[in-house]
Motif scaffolding. Structure first.
Motif, mmCIF file in Angstrom:
data_model
loop_
_atom_site.group_PDB
_atom_site.id
_atom_site.type_symbol
_atom_site.label_atom_id
_atom_site.label_comp_id
_atom_site.label_asym_id
_atom_site.label_seq_id
_atom_site.Cartn_x
_atom_site.Cartn_y
_atom_site.Cartn_z
ATOM 1 N N SER A 122 -21.760 -7.851 21.638
ATOM 2 C CA SER A 122 -21.939 -9.583 21.587
ATOM 3 C C SER A 122 -21.743 -10.113 22.781
ATOM 4 O O SER A 122 -20.800 -9.777 23.441
ATOM 5 N N GLY A 123 -22.650 -11.079 22.959
ATOM 6 C CA GLY A 123 -22.148 -12.149 24.282
ATOM 7 C C GLY A 123 -22.950 -11.361 25.484
ATOM 8 O O GLY A 123 -22.743 -12.003 26.509
ATOM 9 N N LYS A 158 -28.495 -11.151 24.743
ATOM 10 C CA LYS A 158 -29.598 -10.764 24.155
ATOM 11 C C LYS A 158 -30.436 -11.802 23.828
ATOM 12 O O LYS A 158 -31.672 -12.102 23.904
ATOM 13 N N THR A 159 -29.585 -12.801 23.073
ATOM 14 C CA THR A 159 -30.509 -14.081 22.653
ATOM 15 C C THR A 159 -30.809 -14.900 23.711
ATOM 16 O O THR A 159 -32.048 -15.259 23.663
ATOM 17 N N THR A 160 -29.919 -15.047 24.749
ATOM 18 C CA THR A 160 -30.604 -15.688 26.099
ATOM 19 C C THR A 160 -31.946 -15.272 26.536
ATOM 20 O O THR A 160 -32.861 -16.187 26.768
HETATM 21 N N1 LIG Z 1 -25.785 -22.895 25.570
HETATM 22 C C1 LIG Z 1 -25.026 -22.048 26.157
HETATM 23 N N2 LIG Z 1 -24.024 -22.717 26.944
HETATM 24 C C2 LIG Z 1 -23.102 -21.956 27.809
HETATM 25 N N3 LIG Z 1 -22.885 -20.551 27.636
HETATM 26 C C3 LIG Z 1 -23.840 -20.358 26.554
HETATM 27 C C4 LIG Z 1 -24.635 -20.772 26.238
HETATM 28 N N4 LIG Z 1 -25.304 -19.977 25.180
HETATM 29 C C5 LIG Z 1 -24.970 -18.684 25.321
HETATM 30 N N5 LIG Z 1 -23.807 -18.852 26.238
HETATM 31 C C6 LIG Z 1 -22.996 -17.634 26.878
HETATM 32 O O1 LIG Z 1 -23.984 -16.779 27.249
HETATM 33 C C7 LIG Z 1 -23.651 -15.475 27.102
HETATM 34 C C8 LIG Z 1 -24.879 -14.602 26.442
HETATM 35 O O2 LIG Z 1 -24.922 -15.051 25.052
HETATM 36 P P1 LIG Z 1 -26.060 -14.474 24.029
HETATM 37 O O3 LIG Z 1 -25.995 -15.724 22.929
HETATM 38 O O4 LIG Z 1 -27.358 -14.280 24.942
HETATM 39 O O5 LIG Z 1 -25.341 -13.383 23.635
HETATM 40 P P2 LIG Z 1 -25.923 -12.263 22.445
HETATM 41 O O6 LIG Z 1 -26.074 -11.077 23.165
HETATM 42 O O7 LIG Z 1 -27.122 -12.855 21.866
HETATM 43 O O8 LIG Z 1 -24.742 -12.012 21.611
HETATM 44 P P3 LIG Z 1 -24.504 -11.900 20.017
HETATM 45 O O9 LIG Z 1 -24.767 -10.621 19.728
HETATM 46 O O10 LIG Z 1 -23.014 -12.360 19.422
HETATM 47 O O11 LIG Z 1 -25.754 -12.836 19.598
HETATM 48 C C9 LIG Z 1 -22.286 -15.409 26.299
HETATM 49 O O12 LIG Z 1 -21.102 -15.495 27.040
HETATM 50 C C10 LIG Z 1 -22.411 -17.091 25.782
HETATM 51 O O13 LIG Z 1 -20.851 -17.349 25.597
#
Ligand SMILES: Nc1ncnc2c1ncn2[C@@H]1O[C@H](COP(=O)(O)OP(=O)(O)OP(=O)(O)O)[C@@H](O)[C@H]1O
Ligand SMILES: [Mg+2]
Length: 369
Positions: free
Chosen positions: A50-51, A54-56
């Motif tokens: 998590s974090g 991936k989603t980004t």
């Molecule tokens: N709009 C935003 N503004 C600031 N920070 C962000 C934003 N969106 C995501 N982050 C930060 O960027 C990092 C990556 O987030 P992301 O959502 O891509 O993680 P993830 O791998 O998809 O996690 P998960 O498995 O929990 O969905 C995290 O530390 C998150 O807090």
């Protein structure tokens, strides 16, 4: 969609090229020098905790995020500056984001109507898409009248109906219960194969990635750690993070030593010595890594076996898991997990029993963090 339509879509499958992506939110760097090549028609996973970003990364490919550096190519075309609707990319969001006041049919039709597709054509394609996901009979229901798995299928139908070249799925199965998740992942794989669509599947569940994806990119803290097939990542991880993230791993610290003219790895805590690979020396600060099934427990008096190196230890714990028994064996101050296949009627080894542990030498890895 008929067979010819599927074939046409497959022929259109587009590869994705992610080149030198750097993305920050304010002062926080979330993606760091990300390079990835995804083949046309491939079922690819982004896997990581998590974090990790991936989603980004997925939103960046879809056009909902902007990077400070780097570019994204879909089918060889640079789409970095195009808005989402001009990228030939369909994304299914984790929350599904269905319209609650519209029927299933209208939800699926919406994207086509927005694109100005003729009414008869809309009807034909919506029918076909609902048929594809097995929901033809529920077309007049509202999303609130559907189960989680059915809502997920509507979200899929709504995305594939506009015939994207690339399908992006953000943890699409995480809202479902364990049994449905297993069923849906198989359906998702069937659908992906049928459509031949290049697909990226985001998950933090390694079993999910292993069972349906051709290749996986493991991410940690915005950095791609390794790309490979599920088996490559499991059998030949390049670092301790990947080894620990894909399945259970014994990871033991220690140091390189010379013993009787041979170089060995001395496990910390008096855990004994194991041979090093002949050709290449382990990286600086490396730890010993092996999987629980790469070791065997044998009686302390058993004769040595070719290709195996022996450590002496004591059983400190065991868990009966059905098909296997997982033993914790203490070797000096070090503990290791060893899985033994269970045969009917075979008793468990007693706690405190002295045993020998035979490690398969060719399965030992030396990895740095
Ligand atoms: N709009 C935003 N503004 C600031 N920070 C962000 C934003 N969106 C995501 N982050 C930060 O960027 C990092 C990556 O987030 P992301 O959502 O891509 O993680 P993830 O791998 O998809 O996690 P998960 O498995 O929990 O969905 C995290 O530390 C998150 O807090
Ligand atoms: Mg996410």
């Amino acid at each position: 969609m008929n067979v010819h339509a599927h074939a046409a879509q497959r022929a259109q499958a587009a590869g994705i090229s992610i080149q030198g992506i750097d993305l920050s939110y304010g002062a926080t760097r979330v993606l760091k020098s990300v390079d990835l090549e995804i083949e046309p028609g491939e079922f690819f996973a982004f896997l990581g905790p998590s974090g990790c970003g991936k989603t980004t990364l997925l939103r960046l490919i879809a056009g909902f995020n902007v990077a400070q550096a780097g570019k994204v190519l879909v089918g060889g075309r640079d789409v970095s500056t195009l808005p989402p609707w001009k990228r030939d990319v369909g994304m299914v969001f984790q929350s599904y984001a269905l319209w609650p006041h519209m029927s299933v049919r209208r939800n699926v039709a919406f994207g086509l109507e927005e694109r100005g597709v003729r009414r008869a054509e809309v009807e034909r394609r919506v029918e076909a898409a609902l048929e594809l996901v097995g929901l033809g009979h529920l077309a007049d229901r509202k999303p609130s009248q559907l189960s989680g798995g059915q809502q997920q299928r509507v979200a899929l139908a709504r995305t594939v109906v506009v015939e994207p070249k690339v399908l992006l799925l953000d943890e699409p199965l995480s809202n479902l219960d364990a049994k449905l998740r297993v069923q849906m992942r198989r359906e998702l794989l069937d659908l992906q194969r049928k459509l031949g669509l290049t697909t990226i599947f985001v998950t933090h569940d390694q079993e999910e990635a292993n069972t349906i994806c051709d290749r996986i990119a493991v991410l940690n803290e915005g950095v791609v750690q390794q790309v490979g097939t599920p088996m490559e990542l499991y059998d030949r991880p390049v670092n301790l993070f990947v080894a620990g993230f894909l399945g259970t791993a014994n990871i033991l610290p220690g140091e390189l030593k010379s013993s009787g003219g041979e170089r060995v790895f001395a496990i910390a805590g008096g855990g004994g010595e194991v041979p090093l690979p002949r050709r290449e020396l382990p990286p600086m600060g490396a730890k010993l890594m092996f999987r629980p099934q790469n070791a065997a427990i044998v009686p302390a008096s058993a004769p040595a076996t070719a290709g195996r190196t022996r450590l002496m230890g004591r059983v400190s714990h065991c868990e009966f898991l059905g098909g296997t028994v997982r033993y914790v064996v203490k070797i000096g101050a070090a503990e290791m997990l060893i899985d033994v296949a269970h045969q009917a009627g075979e008793p468990l080894l007693d706690h405190g029993r002295d045993v020998a542990v035979d490690l398969a030498v060719d399965k030992l890895c030396y990895l740095a963090s």
